[in-house]
Write an enzyme that holds these catalytic residues in place. Structure first.
Site, PDB file in Angstrom:
ATOM      1  N   VAL A 248       0.910  -1.360   0.032  1.00 22.19           N
ATOM      2  CA  VAL A 248      -0.113  -0.036   0.014  1.00 22.19           C
ATOM      3  C   VAL A 248       0.949   1.326   0.043  1.00 22.19           C
ATOM      4  O   VAL A 248       0.353   2.128  -0.481  1.00 22.19           O
ATOM      5  CB  VAL A 248      -1.073   0.152   1.150  1.00 22.19           C
ATOM      6  CG1 VAL A 248      -2.396  -0.822   1.012  1.00 22.19           C
ATOM      7  CG2 VAL A 248      -0.169  -0.060   2.310  1.00 22.19           C
TER       8      VAL A 248
ATOM      9  N   ASN B  61      -7.803  -0.587   4.893  1.00 24.88           N
ATOM     10  CA  ASN B  61      -7.622  -1.251   6.341  1.00 24.88           C
ATOM     11  C   ASN B  61      -6.341  -1.811   6.666  1.00 24.88           C
ATOM     12  O   ASN B  61      -5.770  -1.992   7.743  1.00 24.88           O
ATOM     13  CB  ASN B  61      -8.349  -2.659   6.260  1.00 24.88           C
ATOM     14  CG  ASN B  61      -8.055  -3.608   7.152  1.00 24.88           C
ATOM     15  OD1 ASN B  61      -8.332  -3.494   8.356  1.00 24.88           O
ATOM     16  ND2 ASN B  61      -7.177  -4.582   6.704  1.00 24.88           N
TER      17      ASN B  61
ATOM     18  N   SER C 271      -8.196   3.347  14.738  1.00 18.99           N
ATOM     19  CA  SER C 271      -8.057   2.483  16.064  1.00 18.99           C
ATOM     20  C   SER C 271      -8.667   3.441  17.167  1.00 18.99           C
ATOM     21  O   SER C 271      -8.591   4.711  17.230  1.00 18.99           O
ATOM     22  CB  SER C 271      -6.632   2.159  16.453  1.00 18.99           C
ATOM     23  OG  SER C 271      -6.378   1.651  17.791  1.00 18.99           O
TER      24      SER C 271
ATOM     25  N   TYR D 124       2.387   4.798  16.108  1.00 16.78           N
ATOM     26  CA  TYR D 124       1.058   4.090  15.865  1.00 16.78           C
ATOM     27  C   TYR D 124      -0.100   5.138  16.261  1.00 16.78           C
ATOM     28  O   TYR D 124      -0.905   5.364  15.049  1.00 16.78           O
ATOM     29  CB  TYR D 124       0.887   2.697  16.715  1.00 16.78           C
ATOM     30  CG  TYR D 124      -0.388   2.085  16.301  1.00 16.78           C
ATOM     31  CD1 TYR D 124      -0.620   1.353  15.198  1.00 16.78           C
ATOM     32  CD2 TYR D 124      -1.495   2.071  17.363  1.00 16.78           C
ATOM     33  CE1 TYR D 124      -1.847   0.593  14.747  1.00 16.78           C
ATOM     34  CE2 TYR D 124      -2.566   1.320  16.936  1.00 16.78           C
ATOM     35  CZ  TYR D 124      -2.730   0.707  15.618  1.00 16.78           C
ATOM     36  OH  TYR D 124      -3.866  -0.088  15.447  1.00 16.78           O
TER      37      TYR D 124
ATOM     38  N   ALA E  58      -0.033   8.516  16.705  1.00 19.28           N
ATOM     39  CA  ALA E  58      -0.186   9.424  15.345  1.00 19.28           C
ATOM     40  C   ALA E  58      -0.713   9.001  13.969  1.00 19.28           C
ATOM     41  O   ALA E  58      -1.313   9.713  13.572  1.00 19.28           O
ATOM     42  CB  ALA E  58       1.443   9.871  15.434  1.00 19.28           C
TER      43      ALA E  58
ATOM     44  N   LYS F 117      -2.968   6.868  13.536  1.00 14.95           N
ATOM     45  CA  LYS F 117      -4.318   6.498  13.985  1.00 14.95           C
ATOM     46  C   LYS F 117      -5.269   7.923  13.910  1.00 14.95           C
ATOM     47  O   LYS F 117      -6.368   7.929  13.537  1.00 14.95           O
ATOM     48  CB  LYS F 117      -4.754   5.616  14.699  1.00 14.95           C
ATOM     49  CG  LYS F 117      -3.947   4.071  14.465  1.00 14.95           C
ATOM     50  CD  LYS F 117      -4.782   3.283  13.318  1.00 14.95           C
ATOM     51  CE  LYS F 117      -4.075   2.523  12.696  1.00 14.95           C
ATOM     52  NZ  LYS F 117      -4.684   1.636  11.705  1.00 14.95           N
TER      53      LYS F 117
ATOM     54  N   ILE G  83      -8.906  -6.394  19.018  1.00 10.43           N
ATOM     55  CA  ILE G  83      -9.673  -7.439  18.184  1.00 10.43           C
ATOM     56  C   ILE G  83      -8.482  -8.585  17.889  1.00 10.43           C
ATOM     57  O   ILE G  83      -7.432  -8.428  17.604  1.00 10.43           O
ATOM     58  CB  ILE G  83     -10.113  -6.718  16.959  1.00 10.43           C
ATOM     59  CG1 ILE G  83     -10.718  -5.610  17.132  1.00 10.43           C
ATOM     60  CG2 ILE G  83     -10.634  -7.814  16.052  1.00 10.43           C
ATOM     61  CD1 ILE G  83     -12.148  -5.849  17.561  1.00 10.43           C
TER      62      ILE G  83
END
Ligand code: NAD
Length: 259
Positions: A62, A88, A141, A156, A158, A160, A189
């Site tokens: 991606v 995602n 998240s 992470y 930052a 999200k 999850i």
């Protein structure tokens, strides 16, 4: 059931992306299943087909503009249109004290999660416009949007928070084209995301918050399932959410409210 519509799901080889691809296929969407691992995508495509659905594997990183352009071209050549995008794909990356986190580790998380989301939308929005509208669902998240206590998760969080800002900014930019943009914010999850997680010195960064009965009130502490998130993806993809745009939806069993 939906007829003649096409959904792109990135990170479709496992976890939330896989469950979302299966759920959307059951709903009637043809699926462009994008990811880095061909074997996982082939398995998913076979599963969708065995259930009577339609799916095509698209191999791309991606974060790579050329691979993404090629993958979206393949998708639209195969299915002729695009209606739903589920951005995602993502990694936890390295969770570490700020002074210990290297520039390379910082860049890797930002590159996959934020540049990856940007490129996914950069390459797919023209097709949503051409289809006369659509729905974009960004998987953010609770971290960075409602929870700030995961030890060392600065890079992470930052990304999200950035993904939610993108959803809100683009909801306005794309509203005139009848394209809705929402963010899903899951709590814990059960998926393979721990394989992409490197936590260092967490005792130095841990914040002393504790809930005596388990920290996910609605399940007594058990993590949610990818299928729980997939049901929300189907709702946000379809017409029943027609008046919802620019909205974060937390799906965490109440976990984020405690931390
Ligand atoms: P996962 O590791 O099972 O799935 C992530 C998928 O993305 C994998 O198939 C992986 O191969 C793919 N991917 C990773 N980097 C990629 C790249 N550069 N190009 C293409 N594909 C790539 O994890 P998951 O839990 O299903 O994660 C999906 C999303 O959900 C992520 O954005 C994650 O941040 C978010 N999320 C997960 C949780 C959780 O507890 N599992 C909680 C909140 C948010």
């Amino acid at each position: 059931m939906v007829k003649g519509k096409v959904a792109l799901v990135t990170g479709a080889g496992s976890g939330i992306g896989k469950a979302a691809a299966i759920a959307l296929a059951k709903e009637g969407y043809a699926i462009g299943a994008l990811g880095r691992t061909a074997s996982e995508l082939d398995e998913l495509v076979a599963e969708v087909k065995s259930q009577g659905g339609t799916a095509k594997a698209l191999i791309a990183d991606v974060a790579d503009p050329y691979e993404m352009a090629h993958a979206i071209d393949q998708l639209t050549e195969t299915f002729s249109r695009l209606d739903v995008v589920v951005a995602n794909a993502g990694i936890n990356g390295v969770w570490a004290p700020i002074e210990d986190l290297t520039p390379e580790e910082w860049d890797n998380t930002i590159t996959v999660n934020l540049r990856g989301t940007y490129l996914t939308l950069n390459k797919s929005v023209p097709h949503l416009k051409a289809a006369g509208g659509g729905s974009i669902i960004i998987v953010s998240s609770i971290n960075g949007t409602r929870t700030f206590t995961s030890p060392g998760a600065t890079a992470y969080s930052a990304t999200k928070a950035g993904q939610l800002a993108m959803a809100q900014q683009l909801a306005l930019e794309l509203g005139q084209y009848k394209i809705r943009v929402n963010a899903i914010c899951p709590g814990a999850i059960e998926t393979k995301i721990d394989d992409n997680t490197d936590i260092r010195s967490s005792r130095e960064t841990a914040v002393p918050v504790e809930w005596p009965e388990g920290d996910i009130p609605i399940t007594g502490g058990k993590a949610g399932l990818s299928e729980d998130v997939a049901d929300l993806v189907v709702f946000l993809a379809g017409d029943k959410s027609r008046h919802i745009t620019g909205t974060p939806v937390w799906i965490d069993g109440g976990q984020g409210l405690l931390r």
